[in-house]
Write a protein that holds these residues in place. Structure first.
Motif, PDB file in Angstrom:
ATOM      1  N   GLU A 137       0.814  -1.203   0.000  1.00 43.95           N
ATOM      2  CA  GLU A 137       0.000   0.000   0.000  1.00 43.95           C
ATOM      3  C   GLU A 137       0.857   1.267   0.000  1.00 43.95           C
ATOM      4  O   GLU A 137       0.597   2.213  -0.716  1.00 43.95           O
ATOM      5  N   ALA A 138       1.917   1.233   0.825  1.00 47.35           N
ATOM      6  CA  ALA A 138       2.765   2.413   0.947  1.00 47.35           C
ATOM      7  C   ALA A 138       3.453   2.752  -0.362  1.00 47.35           C
ATOM      8  O   ALA A 138       3.579   3.925  -0.709  1.00 47.35           O
ATOM      9  N   THR A 178       1.603   3.083   7.077  1.00 47.94           N
ATOM     10  CA  THR A 178       2.229   1.816   6.696  1.00 47.94           C
ATOM     11  C   THR A 178       3.605   1.663   7.333  1.00 47.94           C
ATOM     12  O   THR A 178       3.980   0.573   7.749  1.00 47.94           O
ATOM     13  N   ALA A 188       1.005   6.562   3.837  1.00 52.45           N
ATOM     14  CA  ALA A 188       2.391   6.106   3.810  1.00 52.45           C
ATOM     15  C   ALA A 188       2.960   6.047   5.230  1.00 52.45           C
ATOM     16  O   ALA A 188       3.598   5.061   5.606  1.00 52.45           O
ATOM     17  N   MET A 234       2.205   7.983  -5.698  1.00 53.94           N
ATOM     18  CA  MET A 234       1.168   8.983  -5.958  1.00 53.94           C
ATOM     19  C   MET A 234       1.617  10.365  -5.498  1.00 53.94           C
ATOM     20  O   MET A 234       1.492  11.350  -6.220  1.00 53.94           O
ATOM     21  N   VAL A 235       2.142  10.440  -4.272  1.00 53.12           N
ATOM     22  CA  VAL A 235       2.551  11.745  -3.743  1.00 53.12           C
ATOM     23  C   VAL A 235       3.675  12.323  -4.600  1.00 53.12           C
ATOM     24  O   VAL A 235       3.674  13.517  -4.927  1.00 53.12           O
ATOM     25  N   LEU A 251       1.136   4.667  -2.554  1.00 53.02           N
ATOM     26  CA  LEU A 251       0.873   6.011  -2.032  1.00 53.02           C
ATOM     27  C   LEU A 251       2.072   6.922  -2.235  1.00 53.02           C
ATOM     28  O   LEU A 251       1.921   8.093  -2.605  1.00 53.02           O
ATOM     29  N   VAL A 252       3.270   6.377  -1.987  1.00 56.35           N
ATOM     30  CA  VAL A 252       4.464   7.212  -2.151  1.00 56.35           C
ATOM     31  C   VAL A 252       4.604   7.628  -3.612  1.00 56.35           C
ATOM     32  O   VAL A 252       4.872   8.794  -3.917  1.00 56.35           O
TER      33      VAL A 252
END
Lengths: 254, 289, 327
Positions: free
Chosen positions: B264-265, C129, C126, B271-272, B268-269
């Motif tokens: 998941e991270a 996590t 993030a 995406m950012v 997200l990273v």
């Protein structure tokens, strides 16, 4: 301050958007206390130059010196704080605030070298609202105010910042003839009182002729002419830019 | 080689579903200007509707998806017209919080009717699979991939070659200009929003043929579609498709090489980073590019 | 006129002092259940106050702001496990939150509108996590505990009640001071028109980052207190976006861009959802959803916002009337 009273020195600035040269190597100087007209047909690059000088757009090349300081890489707020500021062609009021608060913000943040606590800023604001005739509107929200009053407010806001040079970007746009007359009077009077230097941006030539000491004409991003209002009026390149080739020939041949 | 190919095939099959799922959300956000926090709930509604149809009438989800798509289209149109359109002027706080409220309502309905348990739709051929170049391909996943591809292509054709599609493009590119030539902007936004909802519903139906689902999946979906839409650039059909595939590859390979805890991270990273470095998405600024 | 203003000020001060005294004494007279509800209200009011500063005043909706709540809770927990007392651990956690907010703020506050809101959600995810996976330090996805407090529960509840109440009061006072200062005008100008604000001499980047740091500071203190109060925290709990959506709803109900708004909003929403929980538990999500939609539609300016609007309009009308009679 640099020599011969030059307060603003624009050195060969350009702005390219891809292949489009919106502004191409434009040079000009403004002396302290002058009113300079910056004119040209729509799309000539007048507003782009304003944005470049005040730091709102990044220059492709060139430098801007203000009071002898190189401001080329400064942010708009830094440039504003040393005394160079502008109004917008399309008014940009601070939405949701009252007329008074709008002007107050200008006087609070306009200069970094000034003692500007809320109380003294309120006094300045009051004084300037009197000067431009906005006291009656002071508690109205900007969304409830008419366009001429908004323009007046924007001018007041700039004045409250206590600037030395102001770029007035088409302050006449959207006003009817009597309002134009009124606003020209206002600018003239206040300039005399505050010893301001003004760069007047217009695409209607007639509007600028009356009050400018000197006029710079732009066309397709380039400076095509510079001089006194009468010189500029007689310049064939200017007539051509404004009226087209055919008409220019007729005018010149008599 | 074998493992690499299998990984590629898995990512591709997952990516098709992600692509379809991301497009609906991306269209709603990029063109109608609404971050639809109820999108996950709408996708799940598609799953549960096809579950009902399957249980009551024994109709295959691959057929009932037309029905769920139509129902979700109407629901989307209703929601846009009566809860979102009146609030557009209020700014993002209002539309965000209202779509969140809608999510709560749908979530509550799902909990009341189906409870929080995991559900599945098991079609008779659910266990079938075939080999492709030595890689193992489950039939249902293959079918969802093909169908997702066809629907994406049809959506693109709709946007490019129909009068309404062109109208939607026009308001997306230049609202004032489109209004000046007589395009009814609010109608276009409404159709676009409803279309996005329908795509979400169809995704839900396809999802249900492969994975089990429960109200918890809502948050998983909303997390994914954010990433996909940002990666691809808002309102960009091919961009979102590419974003969906990319996310699937990143997740699949990330799970193998870094560990599934970080899955998941990673998304997200990325995406950012894309937001900060390329705010118009990896592909570019243009709509339907 | 001046005398009238003075009297108004005096009345306000009397009201505030009276409210302070009542709320400080209150836990002596109510049951533990209500003490807990009030503590939660104060906590939410604090977070809503921070969201309000960012969104209501500055126009930047920090959807992932709960990251600072979680950071505050986790760093407090980790430090207290090493034996540090709470009044060292929470300020240290708060300091970390401020540093993180500044580091993240410079890049992320360049984004506007939707993009900013979404980027903060991404960052929150993030960070969550990372907390879930750094098992040796944080205890991982299963969560971690705070040192056990060796006083009777009734006394503990009262302590946390007073601590949260104090936090809410200080937060609200500081916010009130900020929005009425020169800096506050900078914040409001950014919401009104960021480009114009910059060209008027406002250092928008500095203003935005400092504002976010202030919001992060109070949110992280609330997080630290919450963790200690609960004595057990888990990542998916203290990084739950629900804290923020609830706070946004509270801000909207009370009135965005007002100082009293978030406080009233927290009271109303917490009370209503408590009733909804106990009364019709099965429908409480839908009830909250429907209530939110109704509020957004019928009082978009919120309770306090609507009242101040009415008062302002009346004042303008009155001043117009006196003008006419003067003529």
């Amino acid at each position: 301050m640099s020599d011969n009273g030059v307060i603003l020195d624009v050195r060969s600035i350009s702005k390219h958007f891809g292949a489009l040269k919106a502004v191409d190597k434009v040079n000009f100087q403004v002396k302290k206390g002058e009113i300079v007209g910056l004119i040209g047909p729509n799309g000539a690059g007048k507003t782009t130059i304003t944005n470049l000088v005040t730091g709102e757009l990044r220059k492709t090349e060139g430098e801007v010196h203000f009071k002898g300081i190189n401001v080329s890489n400064m942010q708009p707020f830094q440039i504003a704080r040393i005394g160079l500021t502008r109004t917008y062609q399309v008014v940009k009021p601070l939405q949701g605030m009252t007329v008074e608060e709008n002007i107050l913000v200008g006087s609070l943040f306009g200069r970094s070298d000034r003692e500007n606590d809320l109380n003294s800023a309120r006094k300045t604001t009051h004084h300037i609202m009197e000067l431009v005739g906005l006291e009656k509107k002071k508690d109205s929200k900007v969304s409830d105010v008419t366009l001429p009053d908004l323009k007046r407010m924007e001018f007041a806001r700039v004045l409250a910042m206590d600037p030395e040079v102001i770029f007035l970007d088409e302050v006449m746009a959207g006003l009817n003839p009597s309002e134009v007359e009124e606003s020209m009077e206002l600018v003239k009077n206040i300039r005399a009182e505050k010893q301001l230097t003004i760069v007047y941006i217009e695409h209607i030539m007639k509007a600028v002729m009356g009050i400018s000491d000197r006029i710079i004409v732009l066309h397709h991003g380039q400076k095509i002419c510079e001089g006194s209002p009468t010189e500029v009026c007689d310049n064939p390149a200017v007539i051509e830019a404004y009226l087209g080739k055919k008409y220019a020939k007729e005018v010149i041949s008599g | 080689m074998g493992l690499g190919l299998q990984m590629f095939v898995n990512a591709l099959l997952l990516g098709g579903l992600y692509a379809l799922m991301g497009i609906g959300f991306s269209l709603q956000w990029g063109i109608s200007g609404i971050i639809n926090l109820s999108y996950g709930a709408m996708v799940l509604l598609g799953s549960y509707l096809s579950l009902i149809i399957f249980n009551m009438f024994h109709i295959d989800p691959f057929i009932s998806m037309f029905v769920t798509g139509a129902i979700l289209f109407l629901l989307g149109a209703f929601i846009y017209r009566f809860t979102l359109q009146p609030l557009l002027k209020g700014g993002i706080v209002f539309t965000l919080i209202v779509t969140f409220a809608i999510r709560l309502i749908i979530e509550n309905i799902i909990l009341l009717v189906w409870s929080a348990d995991y559900r599945t739709i098991r079609v008779s051929y659910a266990g079938s699979n075939f080999q492709f170049l030595g890689a193992f391909v489950p039939l249902t996943k293959f079918l969802t991939f093909i169908i997702a591809g066809v629907i994406i292509y049809l959506t693109y054709q709709f946007m490019m070659n129909t009068k309404i599609g062109k109208g939607i493009q026009a308001v997306a590119l230049d609202k004032e200009g489109a209004m000046a030539v007589g395009v009814d902007d609010q109608k276009m936004y409404l159709i676009n929003f409803a279309l996005g909802t329908a795509l979400g519903g169809v995704t839900g139906t396809l999802w249900a043929t492969i994975y089990s689902f429960s109200p918890h999946v809502m948050d998983v979906i909303i997390g994914r579609v954010f990433i996909i839409a940002i990666l691809g650039g808002l309102g960009n059909i091919w961009g979102a498709a590419a974003g969906g595939l990319l996310l699937a590859f990143v997740e699949t390979s990330g799970a193998i090489f870094i560990g599934s805890h970080w899955q998941e991270a990673i998304g997200l990273v990325i995406m950012v980073l894309v937001l900060l470095l390329r705010p118009h998405g990896l592909i570019g600024k243009k709509f339907f590019g | 006129m001046i005398a009238q203003n003075d009297r108004k000020l005096n009345i306000n001060i009397i009201l505030i002092v009276a409210a302070l005294i009542i709320f400080i004494l209150l836990p002596n007279y109510i049951s533990g259940y209500y003490t807990r509800i009030f503590t939660a209200i104060f906590m939410y009011a604090t977070i809503a106050q921070c969201i309000n500063l960012m969104s209501g005043y500055m126009g930047y909706l920090p959807f992932g702001h709960v990251m600072f709540f979680g950071i505050g809770a986790y760093i407090s927990a980790i430090l207290m496990k090493t034996g540090l007392p709470v009044f060292v651990a929470i300020p240290a956690a708060c300091f970390c939150a401020i540093v993180i907010s500044i580091i993240l703020g410079f890049p992320v506050l360049r984004l506007r509108g939707h993009y900013f809101a979404i980027a903060t959600i991404g960052m929150n995810g993030a960070i969550m996590t990372v907390v879930q996976n750094a098992t040796e330090i944080t205890g991982g996805a299963r969560g971690t505990t705070f040192p056990i407090i060796t006083v009777p529960p009734a006394v503990v509840y009262k302590y946390f009640y007073l601590a949260m109440f104090g936090l809410m009061v200080i937060t609200s006072l500081v916010m009130n001071m900020i929005v009425n200062s020169k800096f506050g005008f900078g914040i409001r100008s950014i919401k009104a028109n960021e480009d114009a604000a910059n060209s008027m001499g406002i250092n928008t980047t500095f203003t935005k980052v400092s504002t976010w740091a202030i919001a992060a500071m109070f949110t992280s203190i609330a997080g630290g207190l919450y963790g200690y109060w609960m004595s057990f925290i888990a990542p998916d709990e203290v990084f739950d976006l629900m804290f923020i959506t609830n706070s946004i709803i509270m801000m909207l109900i009370g009135g965005a861009g007002t100082i009293l708004g978030p406080i009233f909003g927290a009271f109303i929403v917490e009370t209503v959802s408590e009733v909804a929980w106990s009364g019709f538990m099965q429908y409480h999500l839908a009830a909250l959803g429907i209530a939110t939609i109704i509020i957004v539609f019928f009082i978009p300016r919120g309770l306090i916002g609507t009242i101040t609007d009415k008062m302002r309009n009346r004042r303008i009308k009155l001043s117009k009337k006196t003008e006419v009679t003067n003529v």
